[in-house]
Scaffold this active site. Structure first.
Site: not given
Lengths: 377, 293, 377, 293
Positions: D209, D246
């Site tokens: 990601e 995150h």
């Protein structure tokens, strides 16, 4: 360098570790005055650097001014394992319920600090280690981690402390660790750590040993110790860059290097003599140092012969020879001097010393034998 | 061969513009050691005995490809000098400086180990592989190239031993002074392990002294070694509780005595000489027996 | 979380880092008053979290009360790269001789903090890195070592500072590192660090970014930011355990998990749609969270359709379904809802949702296509 | 085989008496994982799902011989829990806890590496070797024993990928969630290195990601690998400067974009799927080609 109990306790107070009320006294009169300030019993404790003071009669209870004075008078001046008591700590007596042991020390083999605890306090920890090793807990503290709760928990559990005492003990242990770090201590010890009958947690005794190498950044502690240190010939020697330790024999040694100094003492003993001292004049010897070393030997009335053992390397033998010549010309040295010089510029050194009354030997063994022989006569 | 240093060792002297640093840089250079740089903050660009001086270790290592550093920095600045060396990429650090506080050493030791950097000392004379390289302060002329590895906690006592060995014609592969402090980077076992592996080394002399338990630990290791080891332990007459010159030379309670160390060595089959001279005699015997057998 | 320049400078002051005299103002009148307190010129600086404020017209010089008021009025309310200026910092102007760059930042790849410095200050450091990489120095700081002089020396040398400026700069760098550690910063930056014509070393600008994860132990900093944060829907969502970021599209997303949320947005885009938001409802979803998530979508006027994408694992699909039922019954949701539920208890979930007006899809791709199709109509 | 965990893995759950710790201890036990102990200070002597609870890690490891710990302790106490695990002798630590400050992680990371302890996370779902052991919080039933290694920075996105793989009949050797924080113990390269060596693993799926450069570093490594790797990168539509859930998923300036990562992977010859489902399709193709060739 060791601190006296009263000195260590003054540091404990500064770091918030509870200690009994008390003060140090140099005279019995002063001890009596301090005792008069407390209700109930007082403990009078000899302030000397020996273990097992209690058993040796250096710790006594007293009640009231008169008894305190009498007791202090008996302890002051007492000889405890070769040391004379010059100070006593007068403290309000505490009601002991339980006694534990805690300390932070250096573990040389593991290269780590260690938190040592035992549920058997108030007795010599080395004895406990022999007889009840299961009562001792050791938690090693990685230098990259610092003290964590999990280092302390096993002790709290084994001690079975109640909740409030647990919190108090934890605070004391954390502060003790802080002292250990911030004073550059090799050892900080509380033995016993006391739980009183009214559930208070108190450091009843206090022991601290500070790293000599760190004295340059421990000025406050050095100031505490200064007066007493300056009376010691070992310390005076150190200030001049020499390492000196007085022994009981009669052959004075002057050597360069610690290992060689010990070996010289050992060989004297091996050939039937007794060394009067350890004396390392260090690496780069100047004449002044040699002269001072000779004065140290002369101040020891036992010395009957001096043994010079110099292995020239960085230390040049001719430098040492010049110091020796200046020493024997300025000082009236009352004993014979056996000299062994080897290594860098030893030929030049022998040239310088030619015609003096010095006794030359080529080897360590030869020099030791000669010195022993001279004493035996 | 030899251990830790040889002809290819490239040395930086930290504190080269100080009195001791300058003196020993010159001596090492005269011996033939490849002293490729010196470091003193603020003195970058200068020269000392024709050795280029840099402001920092990173710069010096980058410019010279040095793999070893020897530190002559006063104790107050020595810890930082070690950290700087550690981050510069050298693989071996010799700390000559005496007087580093133990609490500093705990952290330094852990740091260097975590980076797999070998260090020797503190408070040590360094090491010499006779005929190849000297990274230390010992006088070179007492040494003789040969097959005996020497490892010791003290300086002049080692010179005494080596002097007697050389007089008897027994040469040395490498002599290491591991230092007299309580915490040192290279232990007896570390040195013995290297000597055991070194093809040029045929026997080892281990010179110990009172304090700690490094000799006792070493004794267990020696029992597993193929090469002969002889020993001398100083301090049989030392009183308990007193530091005998070296910060690490102290009998604490009943631990660290010369007797305990000699007993441990004897139990491991190691002959312990009564005098420093005795080492040379023991070695002469071992090497003759070895050659005969 | 980013601090405004004036907030960062208040921290700098506390740590002894010199900054220009100045104060923050919310109105032009107040800015004028502050300016009147200084002799000579003042700088008026927009307090918004965008880079290149100067170039964008957010930083201006002014002299005298009237000019300061006029300038502040022009800057306040200005739109800077999409953000409205609500505060200005009014500072006494300084005489700049030289400008440098210093910062402490986190290096993710190296797992270390890094001290970054450049002799080219006052300009965007990313630009400098591209055009004059040789002017930049990086010193990595091992977490087991802390900042040492040898980390700082290369900068001092390259900057060619005089002795006194060297000492001042060293002190500033050490204090900046202290701030970096003690405020849990991801970044502390001074750009430019100025040497004034009278040889003073001053932090002319100040940037700080604090680790969100450390807010629980950075209460003082949190208090500084609180008022502004509480206005932001992102922050309100976070307080409820949701991660929300508003975007410009019209397909509202409600997803469990950050990676899945991003992937859902990506697939919407892939099939020609535009996501209205990132919204991660987290691991253990309770009905209240689902309801709140729906309210967040409803508060965004752009949203034309909602896309639920739940992968049940720890999150149970039936829990989400119950939340959804309660949301649609209590709120008047004005747009269609596409639902994709897979994993733990998805069968039960579908049972619960049966009869509702929700549009079901079996796969992520199917759900995304459906949502895009609904918007396109 | 599998990587990091298998039938012989013995697990301690730190924080076992907490809500999450208790729930997942039970789930792991049900899966067949050898959960041999739990640790919660002050709860020593209790039992949780018949698992004995200890006051400390040292004690728990000594009593059970555990080699792995999984941490469910709130962030304020998590750092200490990790240090305690590190000193207890376990070889693998899984930090599930989300919200550890980066400054704490710098020190933890350095500490664990200095002791050669492998850790995974923080802020991660843990790992599972299907049919053997699960040390994590993923739901077990979507997994199928097989030959594809899965490594990912996220949780549910991985479940999505694995779910599609399993539906397509493609099993997994081990699935590791490395965590979404800026500093993690096990990187993509670390996991890829282990998968490359694992005889049971025939191909790898890597799910990345935005944020950082771990995928770019991994791309260089993949170019040297023998086993096929396919990938998916989340966050093509993420705006710069915003943390996407995150802590580590953030584009800083121009670095850490999905485009850059995909480009790096393509340059290394790695096919990157457009959707999570796409991974299963790419794998099916690779494995068919691999079996044919």
């Amino acid at each position: 360098m060791k601190l006296h109990e009263y000195q260590a306790k003054s540091i404990f107070r500064k770091y918030g570790i509870p200690v009994p009320d008390g003060e140090v006294a140099l005279t019995a009169e002063r001890a009596a005055e301090i005792a008069a300030g407390f209700t109930g019993k007082v403990v009078i404790k000899a302030q000397v650097h020996v273990g097992g003071r209690g058993k040796a009669g250096g710790v006594k209870l007293a009640e009231g001014k008169a008894e305190a004075e009498k007791t202090a008078a008996a302890i002051l001046g007492m000889d405890l394992k070769g040391l004379t008591v010059e100070k006593v700590l007068v403290e309000k007596a505490i009601d002991i319920d339980k006694e534990y042991y805690i300390s932070f020390a250096m573990d040389r083999a593991k290269h780590m600090a260690v938190f040592i605890s035992s549920v058997m306090g108030g007795v010599d920890i080395e004895e406990v280690a022999k007889k009840s090793p299961e009562s001792i807990n050791k938690s090693y503290i990685d230098p990259f981690m610092d003290l964590k709760d999990f280092h302390i928990r096993p002790f709290l559990k084994q001690a079975g402390l109640e909740k409030e005492a647990c919190a108090d003990a934890t605070k004391i242990i954390r502060n003790l660790y802080k002292i250990f770090l911030e004073t550059d201590a090799n050892l900080v010890e509380i033995n016993p750590l006391v739980i009183t009958k009214d559930k208070k947690v108190i450091a009843a005794d206090a022991k601290m040993d500070i790293d000599d190498n760190a004295m340059y950044r421990q000025q406050e502690i050095y100031a505490m110790l200064k007066e007493e240190l300056e009376k010691q010939p070992e310390h005076q020697a150190k200030q001049k860059g020499l390492s000196y330790i007085k022994m009981e024999g009669n052959i004075g040694c002057i050597v360069n290097g610690a290992g060689l100094s010990m070996a010289t003492m050992d060989i004297i003993k091996l050939y039937g003599g007794e060394p009067a001292n350890f004396l390392d004049i260090g690496g780069s010897s100047n004449p002044e140092k040699v002269k001072y070393a000779m004065q140290l030997l002369m101040s020891d009335k036992n010395v009957k012969v001096a043994l010079f053992n110099i292995f020239g390397g960085i230390t040049r033998c001719d430098d040492v020879a010049r110091g020796l010549i200046s020493a024997i010309s300025e000082l009236k040295v009352p004993f014979p001097i056996v000299v062994r010089l080897t290594g860098t510029n030893s030929v030049e050194a022998k040239e310088i010393l030619k015609g003096s009354e010095l006794i030359f030997e080529e080897t360590m063994i030869g020099a030791a034998k000669k010195a022993v022989g001279l004493v035996a006569r | 061969m030899s251990i830790l240093i040889d002809e290819s060792t490239k040395v930086i002297v930290q504190g080269i513009t100080g009195r001791d640093g300058s003196f020993h840089a010159k001596k090492m250079l005269e011996y033939g050691t490849k002293v490729v740089a010196g470091v003193t903050p603020g003195k970058g660009g200068h020269k000392e005995h024709d050795i280029p001086v840099y402001d920092g270790m990173a710069e010096a290592v980058k410019a010279t490809g040095a793999n070893t550093s020897i530190i002559f920095v006063p104790p107050v600045f020595a810890a930082d000098a070690v950290y700087e060396a550690a981050d510069s990429g050298v693989a071996l650090i010799i700390i000559v400086t005496e007087g580093l506080p133990v609490h500093d050493m705990l952290k330094i030791d852990r740091y260097l180990r975590s980076k797999n950097i070998r260090y020797i000392g503190p408070n040590c004379p360094g090491l010499i592989s006779p005929g190849k390289s000297k990274v230390g302060i010992m006088s070179a002329d007492i040494h003789l190239k040969g097959g005996v590895g020497v490892v010791s906690r003290s300086g002049t006592l080692t010179y005494e031993v080596v002097y007697n060995m050389t007089k008897a014609g027994i040469g040395q592969s490498t002599c290491i002074g591991i230092g007299g402090d309580p915490i040192v980077g290279t232990s007896f076992i570390d040195a013995l392990t290297l000597f055991e592996k070194d093809p040029e080394t045929t026997a080892v002399a281990m010179i110990g002294e009172i304090g700690g338990s490094d000799e006792e630990e070493a004794a267990k290791f020696i029992a597993t070694m193929k090469k002969p080891v002889v020993s001398f332990i100083a301090g049989r007459t030392a009183p308990p509780g007193k530091r005998m010159g070296h910060a690490g030379a102290i009998i604490s309670g009943t631990s660290g005595t010369a007797e305990a160390k000699i007993r441990a060595l004897n139990d491991a089959g190691v002959e312990v000489a009564n005098t420093p001279q005795g080492i040379a005699e023991l070695l002469a015997h071992k090497l003759t027996v070895g050659a005969a057998g």
